[in-house]
Design a protein around this motif. Sequence first.
Motif: not given
Length: 640
Positions: A498-505
Amino acid sequence: MSRTAKPGPPPDPVRKPDPPKPPAWRAWLLPAAGLLALSLLFLPSILMNTPATKSLSYTDFLSKVDSGQVKTVQIGDKGAVDGTFADGSAFTSQLPTALGDTQLAQRLQARNVVITGTISSSGTNWTTIVLVVGGFLLFAGLLAWSGRSAQRSLAGGLGGFGRAKAKIIEAERPTTRFADVAGYEGVKQEVSEIVDFLRDPARYAAAGAKGPRGVIMVGPPGTGKTLLARAVAGEAEVPFLSVTGSAFVEMFVGVGASRVRDLFTGARDRAPSIIFIDEIDAVGSRRGVSGVGGHDEREQTLNQLLSEMDGFDQDSGVVVLAATNRPETLDAALLRPGRFDRQVVVPLPNQAERAAILAVHAGNKRLAPDVDLDRLARGTPGFSGADLANLVNEGAINAVRGNRVILTPDDLTAARDRVLLGRRETSNALLPEERHSVAVHESGHALVAALCEHADPVAKVTILPAGMALGATEQLPEAERHLYSEAYLTDQLTVRLGGRAAELVVFGQGSTGAANDLAGATDLAVKMVTEFGLSPELGPIGYPRGEGEFLPGGKEPARTYSEQTQHLIDEEVARLLRDAEERAVRLLGEHRPALDTLAGQLMHRETVDGGAVLDALGHEYETDHHGPSPAVLGNRAPSH
């Protein structure tokens, strides 16, 4: 034909008196005799040394004579000159006899120098011979006496080098009892039967039962194996001999076996008694694995231990209690019934046992009324008893740091973060863009955990650096889990990414901050594919990494599958990680307002609790729909 009489129970073993202790002066006899022998050997050479005098060349000697400074001379038969000056100081010189100087006597007489001559003695200095020979004989006699004394005491060398280094604990000395050991009721029952058998062997004999010869406790480090052994020593009314496995092994072959014999001899003299061997893997490892022959010191020690535990003497009244955290390395002959009849596993404590252990360690500390040890026990899964003791001690240190004597919940929470993450780096200031990136990253973890149905509730989110972590999202399980479903593991993968996904978003690109998350997610995905059989492509096949290994970082076993299977495993692991990342990106994209709100709160407050995560989701729904969301508000809220 029926028997009319039954044999009665065997009589209790008679306690043999302890052997008399040697007098205290005997310990000083060996060093005193050694010093005397050395002094006799080197005393003659010390006494024969004369004080240093001034040495003159022959030319200087003649010039001193001509100037009238020489008062007396003593000339030896080989041209050695010893003399004194007019001021009383001494000197030495050497005449060049090869020159045949005949004018020296006339020059000495002209200056009124007193001349004397000496003849070297060819006799024997009997004093020197007596001292040297006497010292040598005394030293040889000392070596012979020490060798005979070592053989009598099974010492194997000077000064009891091979004697067992066991700590003997009598019945009245220990203070630890089973009541002092929190939890582990089943383990305490197993080891307490040893105490009961030694106290009343007739009760077991009446039922035809034989007492256990040995019990070995296995489990991860810090679970209290040694503490349980001390409790056995406290409960038993018999002598307790404690020794570590490393105390047997030395560099000389045969010393360890001698110490094993000495240990069991002392235990039989005090029978009934208990021998406790801590870290038995130091001496009980498998034989032959090192490639050394049967004369290896470790193997000789193990062979002697096997013989002592199950030899011809079956009624010795000695019980062996051992502990190790590496049972997979022990020799099979050591673990068989007849030597170690029981193998008691001391696992990591469960939630109820952790609460009881915390209560024991907090007994001598002053706690605030709002301290909830049950909640703290929920937040410490996987902690051993030693870890929990360290956690409470860190909480007390944190209270002292704040000039307080009462521990508050914040002290224990800070101690937990210190144990899990490391020291809080208040001086490690982040750049503004880094601070924003960490806030977005941790907000992604928290929101995905709140949105996944099977994930554990969020307890706290922080962007304060600690140890190697720049931020942390802590989840608090609602209950102790022993089985994990596929849905739970899939949600765990999604939360980790989820942390990496938030950076991508938010930023459209990832960063190095997700390195630890990726490593943990990959390890979990590999286990799902290779061990748990949760891959539809591989099917119900498991390739375990190893059984019975309590220590992390152990040696990986040889791969038991082909290269084609490895390729398939890699593809399945990559598929699980991609699916988890896509799911996390989709969830955060659908709840982008909540992500921005939570990231803004973290930038402002640095640390928020789980309620702030649900508030961000609820505020997002109220903004979009002007009303509460049953789906969001019905999600599990973290308990406080």
